[in-house]
Design an enzyme around this catalytic site. Sequence first.
Site, PDB file in Angstrom:
ATOM      1  N   ARG A  39       0.893  -1.089   0.058  1.00 49.61           N
ATOM      2  CA  ARG A  39       0.129  -0.008  -0.081  1.00 49.61           C
ATOM      3  C   ARG A  39       1.024   0.959  -0.026  1.00 49.61           C
ATOM      4  O   ARG A  39       1.700   1.388   0.989  1.00 49.61           O
ATOM      5  CB  ARG A  39      -0.706  -0.092   1.197  1.00 49.61           C
ATOM      6  CG  ARG A  39      -2.046   1.046   1.373  1.00 49.61           C
ATOM      7  CD  ARG A  39      -2.746   0.682   2.656  1.00 49.61           C
ATOM      8  NE  ARG A  39      -3.806   1.511   2.873  1.00 49.61           N
ATOM      9  CZ  ARG A  39      -4.519   1.244   3.843  1.00 49.61           C
ATOM     10  NH1 ARG A  39      -4.297   0.130   4.504  1.00 49.61           N
ATOM     11  NH2 ARG A  39      -5.317   1.960   4.312  1.00 49.61           N
ATOM     12  N   SER A 108     -12.599  -3.528   0.046  1.00 50.30           N
ATOM     13  CA  SER A 108     -13.020  -3.051   1.455  1.00 50.30           C
ATOM     14  C   SER A 108     -14.420  -3.019   1.472  1.00 50.30           C
ATOM     15  O   SER A 108     -14.985  -2.249   0.736  1.00 50.30           O
ATOM     16  CB  SER A 108     -12.188  -1.743   1.666  1.00 50.30           C
ATOM     17  OG  SER A 108     -10.845  -1.893   1.550  1.00 50.30           O
ATOM     18  N   LYS A 137      -5.587   5.286   9.858  1.00 55.10           N
ATOM     19  CA  LYS A 137      -6.511   6.020   9.124  1.00 55.10           C
ATOM     20  C   LYS A 137      -7.141   7.167   9.962  1.00 55.10           C
ATOM     21  O   LYS A 137      -7.867   6.938  11.050  1.00 55.10           O
ATOM     22  CB  LYS A 137      -7.919   4.799   8.770  1.00 55.10           C
ATOM     23  CG  LYS A 137      -7.094   3.904   7.721  1.00 55.10           C
ATOM     24  CD  LYS A 137      -8.330   4.117   6.599  1.00 55.10           C
ATOM     25  CE  LYS A 137      -8.140   3.091   5.415  1.00 55.10           C
ATOM     26  NZ  LYS A 137      -8.872   3.153   4.472  1.00 55.10           N
TER      27      LYS A 137
END
Length: 203
Positions: A39, A108, A137
């Site tokens: 990622r 997701s 996040k």
Amino acid sequence: MKIDYSLYLVTDRSFLGGKSIEEAVEEAIKGGVTLVQVREKDASSREFYEVALKVKKVTDKYKVPLIIDDRLDIAQAVDASGVHLGQSDLPLKLARNILGKDKIIGISVGNVAEAKEAEADGADYVGIGTIFFTGTKKDIKTPIGIEGLTEIVENIKIPSVAIGGINQENTKAVLKSGTNGVAVISAILGKKDIRGAAEEFRK
């Protein structure tokens, strides 16, 4: 291809404190990580490609599937095992047309409706979250908790991985939901002893 989703590592180079990404991933795999997602939210395409290539050398060596976050082009360029899409990325059916039926596509999801749609559209697995509050996040909505996770797991037949604020202390409770695995970032990569942290999770 039978995939082991039990310990799913998501990379984030900001946690590595000077270690190279390939070194960190190799230690994590030696500790028991079964799947790796690269990622790179802030990298240029060239940089993302180069990071993915380095990680793929390691995952190939240990025969661990490599998933690329968001970017179908990078997944194709490095011949990764698959791609992980968010709700605002390319539609799953389109991604499937581009990548073909043999690649893994994960999505997701944060509620039952999204999970059922992903399953109907042919996702191989869903990443369910956010389970708990997490440092990675910042813009997170209210976490769905183990209750929300369990509800989604009970409503789908495809494999699932729980993500968001998961650590060694809460993994047992998370797995009781029936999910197939846990996705971890900082609780492995943020530790000095990456291999040891992964081994703790395996236990």
